[in-house]
Design a protein around this motif. Structure first.
Motif, PDB file in Angstrom:
ATOM      1  N   ASP A  34       0.772  -1.312   0.063  1.00  0.00           N
ATOM      2  CA  ASP A  34       0.001  -0.079  -0.065  1.00  0.00           C
ATOM      3  C   ASP A  34       1.117   1.314  -0.023  1.00  0.00           C
ATOM      4  O   ASP A  34       0.342   2.292  -0.238  1.00  0.00           O
ATOM      5  CB  ASP A  34      -0.783  -0.105   1.287  1.00  0.00           C
ATOM      6  N   TYR A  35       2.046   1.158   0.400  1.00  0.00           N
ATOM      7  CA  TYR A  35       3.058   2.222   0.416  1.00  0.00           C
ATOM      8  C   TYR A  35       4.481   1.769   0.021  1.00  0.00           C
ATOM      9  O   TYR A  35       4.552   0.403  -0.061  1.00  0.00           O
ATOM     10  CB  TYR A  35       2.945   2.901   1.901  1.00  0.00           C
ATOM     11  N   ARG A  36       5.467   2.899   0.161  1.00  0.00           N
ATOM     12  CA  ARG A  36       6.896   2.185  -0.479  1.00  0.00           C
ATOM     13  C   ARG A  36       7.776   2.715   0.680  1.00  0.00           C
ATOM     14  O   ARG A  36       8.033   3.725   0.839  1.00  0.00           O
ATOM     15  CB  ARG A  36       7.096   2.729  -1.766  1.00  0.00           C
ATOM     16  N   ILE A  37       8.063   1.897   1.541  1.00  0.00           N
ATOM     17  CA  ILE A  37       9.049   2.090   2.611  1.00  0.00           C
ATOM     18  C   ILE A  37      10.498   1.439   2.692  1.00  0.00           C
ATOM     19  O   ILE A  37      11.424   1.559   3.522  1.00  0.00           O
ATOM     20  CB  ILE A  37       8.510   2.186   3.955  1.00  0.00           C
ATOM     21  N   LEU A  43       4.167  -0.213  -5.784  1.00  0.00           N
ATOM     22  CA  LEU A  43       2.667  -0.510  -5.825  1.00  0.00           C
ATOM     23  C   LEU A  43       2.088  -1.106  -6.994  1.00  0.00           C
ATOM     24  O   LEU A  43       0.839  -1.551  -6.911  1.00  0.00           O
ATOM     25  CB  LEU A  43       1.996   0.966  -5.650  1.00  0.00           C
ATOM     26  N   ALA A  44       2.568  -1.102  -8.147  1.00  0.00           N
ATOM     27  CA  ALA A  44       2.164  -1.652  -9.200  1.00  0.00           C
ATOM     28  C   ALA A  44       2.390  -3.175  -9.415  1.00  0.00           C
ATOM     29  O   ALA A  44       2.060  -3.916 -10.346  1.00  0.00           O
ATOM     30  CB  ALA A  44       2.861  -1.078 -10.439  1.00  0.00           C
ATOM     31  N   ASP A  45       2.987  -3.736  -8.268  1.00  0.00           N
ATOM     32  CA  ASP A  45       3.443  -5.123  -8.271  1.00  0.00           C
ATOM     33  C   ASP A  45       2.718  -5.881  -7.043  1.00  0.00           C
ATOM     34  O   ASP A  45       3.446  -6.081  -6.098  1.00  0.00           O
ATOM     35  CB  ASP A  45       4.704  -5.431  -8.544  1.00  0.00           C
ATOM     36  N   HIS A 275       8.307 -11.389  -0.951  1.00  0.00           N
ATOM     37  CA  HIS A 275       9.557 -10.280  -1.411  1.00  0.00           C
ATOM     38  C   HIS A 275       9.040  -9.151  -1.914  1.00  0.00           C
ATOM     39  O   HIS A 275       9.829  -8.128  -2.150  1.00  0.00           O
ATOM     40  CB  HIS A 275      10.378 -11.089  -2.346  1.00  0.00           C
ATOM     41  N   LYS A 276       7.808  -9.216  -2.480  1.00  0.00           N
ATOM     42  CA  LYS A 276       7.232  -7.800  -2.980  1.00  0.00           C
ATOM     43  C   LYS A 276       6.967  -7.043  -2.089  1.00  0.00           C
ATOM     44  O   LYS A 276       6.938  -5.727  -2.336  1.00  0.00           O
ATOM     45  CB  LYS A 276       5.960  -8.132  -3.699  1.00  0.00           C
ATOM     46  N   GLY A 277       6.910  -7.283  -0.635  1.00  0.00           N
ATOM     47  CA  GLY A 277       7.016  -6.301   0.449  1.00  0.00           C
ATOM     48  C   GLY A 277       8.236  -5.952   1.004  1.00  0.00           C
ATOM     49  O   GLY A 277       8.395  -5.121   2.059  1.00  0.00           O
ATOM     50  N   GLY A 278       9.394  -6.901   0.371  1.00  0.00           N
ATOM     51  CA  GLY A 278      10.718  -6.558   1.004  1.00  0.00           C
ATOM     52  C   GLY A 278      11.123  -7.639   2.194  1.00  0.00           C
ATOM     53  O   GLY A 278      11.825  -6.980   3.025  1.00  0.00           O
ATOM     54  N   GLY A 279      10.467  -8.665   2.291  1.00  0.00           N
ATOM     55  CA  GLY A 279      10.879  -9.349   3.307  1.00  0.00           C
ATOM     56  C   GLY A 279      10.796 -10.810   3.093  1.00  0.00           C
ATOM     57  O   GLY A 279      10.081 -11.169   1.967  1.00  0.00           O
TER      58      GLY A 279
END
Ligand code: ARG
Length: 308
Positions: A34-37, A43-45, A275-279
């Motif tokens: 929902d956001y980019r941190i 958000l497009a993926d 991985h799309k959320g960075g974890g």
């Protein structure tokens, strides 16, 4: 006697970690980007909900298969990153025997929505809650930055946890904190660059840190498995260790060879949607069985050591 010596000399193993057998996970009922941190979030993926749920079920099965116990709770709809349970707080049993959860005070406001429901869960399991950053003290602490290692809790700082956070954690727990300055934007939590494997060994990616912190971490681990930046960016250090089983999202051949030579079983767990959320694997799992006085020494009042 002779046999014992021979066994010792030929044994590739060292003492297993005493912690890492009981985990908290949050079921991905509302996982979204929902956001980019962090640099991975786009958000497009968006993650596929059914696939994410199937991958999470696979992770739970792998943890249980390795001999761990798993507890979980339902994800609140307004907290899309809460699946990364590692960041909710640091749960320990203090030297007094009292269970304590040091709740994270997240760097980004978007993730602070997670804290209240996480606090309720920890309390329901008997952990006294403690708050970093309360009373207007602007300390930040995210539990994915913290692991027991050697004589201390090693805590990464800069992208997320800050120096005030190091002090607050040391004081709350009554332990020595060794701070490590993270400089790599893609390894914004310690658990993306470091993973304790057993009493003497850990995965370590020096490229995540400034020079002094990389040297300090390498000096702390008697037998480090040094990862290149490219290896660490496969998320391979974002692994979970249960005894001699290492659950990993990926394992470069070179790394696998060394781990197996040391007597570890590598189990690959596919969690690509996360991985799309960075974890990855470690970010999704929070150990509940760290004990002060067993897994790291008690230091009354706490202390913080920073690399020069
Ligand atoms: N989107 C989450 C964040 O940026 C990912 C957290 C990853 N967790 C971890 N323990 N490294 O906060």
């Amino acid at each position: 006697m002779g046999q014992t010596l021979t066994e010792k000399a030929s044994s590739p193993t060292s003492a297993e970690l005493a912690w890492g057998r009981r985990y908290l996970l949050v079921r991905p009922d509302h996982f979204r980007v929902d956001y980019r941190i962090n640099p991975y979030m786009d958000l497009a993926d968006q993650p596929d909900a059914a696939l994410a749920r199937a991958q999470w079920d696979g992770l739970v099965a792998a943890l249980v298969g390795a001999g761990a116990s798993v507890e979980s709770f339902d994800q609140p709809a307004d907290a899309p990153d809460m699946v990364y349970a590692m960041n909710l707080g640091l749960a320990v049993t203090l030297e007094s025997g009292a269970p304590l959860a040091v709740m994270s005070h997240m760097r980004f406001a978007e993730r602070r929505r997670e804290t209240e429901s996480a606090r309720r869960w920890f309390v329901s399991r008997g952990f006294g809650p403690s708050y970093i950053g309360r009373d207007g003290v602007g300390a930040h602490f995210e539990a994915g930055d913290a692991f027991p290692c050697g004589d201390a809790l090693v805590v990464g700082f800069s992208p997320r946890t800050d120096e005030l956070g190091l002090k607050a954690v040391a004081t709350e727990l009554g332990v020595r904190v060794r701070g490590l300055r993270i400089t790599h934007p893609g390894m914004y939590h310690l658990d993306l660059a470091f993973c304790p494997l057993d009493r003497d060994r850990a995965l370590v990616c020096p490229a995540a840190f400034d020079d002094a912190s990389a040297q300090a971490l390498l000096a702390l681990v008697p037998d480090p498995l040094v990862l290149t930046e490219a290896e660490a960016l496969t998320f391979c250090a974002n692994a979970v260790v249960v005894g001699r089983t290492v659950l990993m999202p990926a394992c470069p051949d070179r790394v696998r060879g060394i781990l197996e030579g040391w007597g570890f079983d590598v189990v690959l767990v596919e969690v690509g949607e996360f991985h799309k959320g960075g974890g990855s694997v470690r970010c999704l799992t929070n150990p509940l069985d760290i004990v002060v006085g067993r897994d790291l020494p008690a230091v009354p009042g706490g202390e913080v050591l920073l690399p020069l």
